[in-house]
Design a protein around this motif. Structure first.
Motif, PDB file in Angstrom:
ATOM      1  N   VAL A   1     -46.595 -44.020 -57.103  1.00  0.00           N
ATOM      2  CA  VAL A   1     -45.623 -44.808 -56.352  1.00  0.00           C
ATOM      3  C   VAL A   1     -44.739 -43.855 -55.554  1.00  0.00           C
ATOM      4  O   VAL A   1     -44.082 -42.983 -56.123  1.00  0.00           O
ATOM      5  N   GLY A   2     -44.755 -44.021 -54.235  1.00  0.00           N
ATOM      6  CA  GLY A   2     -43.940 -43.173 -53.384  1.00  0.00           C
ATOM      7  C   GLY A   2     -44.459 -43.151 -51.966  1.00  0.00           C
ATOM      8  O   GLY A   2     -45.365 -43.902 -51.610  1.00  0.00           O
ATOM      9  N   LEU A   3     -43.875 -42.277 -51.154  1.00  0.00           N
ATOM     10  CA  LEU A   3     -44.334 -42.045 -49.785  1.00  0.00           C
ATOM     11  C   LEU A   3     -45.197 -40.796 -49.776  1.00  0.00           C
ATOM     12  O   LEU A   3     -44.838 -39.780 -50.383  1.00  0.00           O
ATOM     13  N   PHE A   4     -46.298 -40.858 -49.059  1.00  0.00           N
ATOM     14  CA  PHE A   4     -47.227 -39.737 -48.950  1.00  0.00           C
ATOM     15  C   PHE A   4     -47.620 -39.645 -47.484  1.00  0.00           C
ATOM     16  O   PHE A   4     -48.437 -40.429 -47.004  1.00  0.00           O
ATOM     17  N   GLU A   5     -47.005 -38.680 -46.761  1.00  0.00           N
ATOM     18  CA  GLU A   5     -47.120 -38.639 -45.315  1.00  0.00           C
ATOM     19  C   GLU A   5     -47.500 -37.247 -44.828  1.00  0.00           C
ATOM     20  O   GLU A   5     -47.151 -36.249 -45.452  1.00  0.00           O
ATOM     21  N   THR A   6     -48.181 -37.228 -43.675  1.00  0.00           N
ATOM     22  CA  THR A   6     -48.446 -35.988 -42.972  1.00  0.00           C
ATOM     23  C   THR A   6     -48.072 -36.190 -41.514  1.00  0.00           C
ATOM     24  O   THR A   6     -47.896 -37.312 -41.055  1.00  0.00           O
ATOM     25  N   GLY A   7     -47.953 -35.099 -40.773  1.00  0.00           N
ATOM     26  CA  GLY A   7     -47.635 -35.186 -39.358  1.00  0.00           C
ATOM     27  C   GLY A   7     -47.442 -33.815 -38.747  1.00  0.00           C
ATOM     28  O   GLY A   7     -47.306 -32.822 -39.456  1.00  0.00           O
ATOM     29  N   VAL A   8     -47.446 -33.776 -37.434  1.00  0.00           N
ATOM     30  CA  VAL A   8     -47.302 -32.518 -36.706  1.00  0.00           C
ATOM     31  C   VAL A   8     -45.953 -31.868 -37.004  1.00  0.00           C
ATOM     32  O   VAL A   8     -45.867 -30.692 -37.295  1.00  0.00           O
ATOM     33  N   ASP A   9     -44.888 -32.628 -36.923  1.00  0.00           N
ATOM     34  CA  ASP A   9     -43.562 -32.170 -37.337  1.00  0.00           C
ATOM     35  C   ASP A   9     -42.781 -33.404 -37.755  1.00  0.00           C
ATOM     36  O   ASP A   9     -42.455 -34.247 -36.924  1.00  0.00           O
ATOM     37  N   LEU A  10     -42.492 -33.504 -39.034  1.00  0.00           N
ATOM     38  CA  LEU A  10     -41.834 -34.690 -39.570  1.00  0.00           C
ATOM     39  C   LEU A  10     -40.321 -34.660 -39.361  1.00  0.00           C
ATOM     40  O   LEU A  10     -39.633 -35.604 -39.689  1.00  0.00           O
ATOM     41  N   ASN A  11     -39.793 -33.563 -38.794  1.00  0.00           N
ATOM     42  CA  ASN A  11     -38.370 -33.432 -38.422  1.00  0.00           C
ATOM     43  C   ASN A  11     -37.416 -33.724 -39.574  1.00  0.00           C
ATOM     44  O   ASN A  11     -36.396 -34.368 -39.392  1.00  0.00           O
ATOM     45  N   MET A  12     -37.745 -33.240 -40.751  1.00  0.00           N
ATOM     46  CA  MET A  12     -36.849 -33.388 -41.888  1.00  0.00           C
ATOM     47  C   MET A  12     -36.030 -32.102 -42.039  1.00  0.00           C
ATOM     48  O   MET A  12     -36.299 -31.102 -41.383  1.00  0.00           O
ATOM     49  N   THR A  13     -35.040 -32.137 -42.900  1.00  0.00           N
ATOM     50  CA  THR A  13     -34.180 -30.979 -43.123  1.00  0.00           C
ATOM     51  C   THR A  13     -34.631 -30.248 -44.380  1.00  0.00           C
ATOM     52  O   THR A  13     -34.867 -30.871 -45.407  1.00  0.00           O
TER      53      THR A  13
END
Length: 155
Positions: free
Chosen positions: A88-100
């Motif tokens: 249970v949760g978020l499972f993400e990928t991406g070029v740049d997720l722009n998180m801190t």
């Protein structure tokens, strides 16, 4: 061969591989994997299998903020026991997720075009955002993360 703890999690149906494929960060300090633990127990990253087209630094890290332009890969996760359950949760990928980047946990050097399987024991407490940061301006990253639920007796 996996440790006894990982093998036990597999038998319980509580261990998975989360894929990331052909991710091409555009600048340095790009977060390309994001996991948010919304499960009932802590997660543990027991393996990071990765290859890059260029040499660089991979940085597991605690993250804050919300991801931008993510691809949800939960449906592509593989339960290592063959069961259909997913964490249970978020499972993400991406070029740049722009998180801190809240806290870098380590730096792992990757040589170009050299597959690495990194055994780890990184805990992700419930309610925590975690991810992989690529500290190099380019490079295509492919691999998977081995993730398991931590047994309540081990928390």
């Amino acid at each position: 061969m996996y440790s006894e703890r990982v093998q036990t999690a597999i038998k319980r149906g509580e261990a998975w591989f989360m894929p990331f494929d052909a991710i091409d960060p555009t600048t340095s300090d790009d977060q390309f994997v994001h996991i948010r633990n919304n499960d009932k127990q802590a997660f543990e990253i027991f393996e990071i299998s990765v290859q890059s087209t260029v040499a660089g630094m991979l940085e597991p890290a605690v993250l804050t903020g919300s991801s931008t332009t993510p691809t949800d890969v939960k449906a592509n996760m593989t339960n290592l026991s063959g069961k259909e359950s997913l964490p249970v949760g978020l499972f993400e990928t991406g070029v740049d997720l722009n998180m801190t980047l809240a806290k870098k946990q380590t730096h792992i050097y990757l040589a170009a075009n050299t597959p690495r399987v990194i055994e780890t024991a990184i805990r992700i407490p419930r309610g925590t955002d975690w991810g992989l940061n690529w500290d190099t301006a380019t490079g295509i990253l492919t691999g998977h993360i081995g993730l398991m639920l931590v047994a309540p007796s081990d928390e």
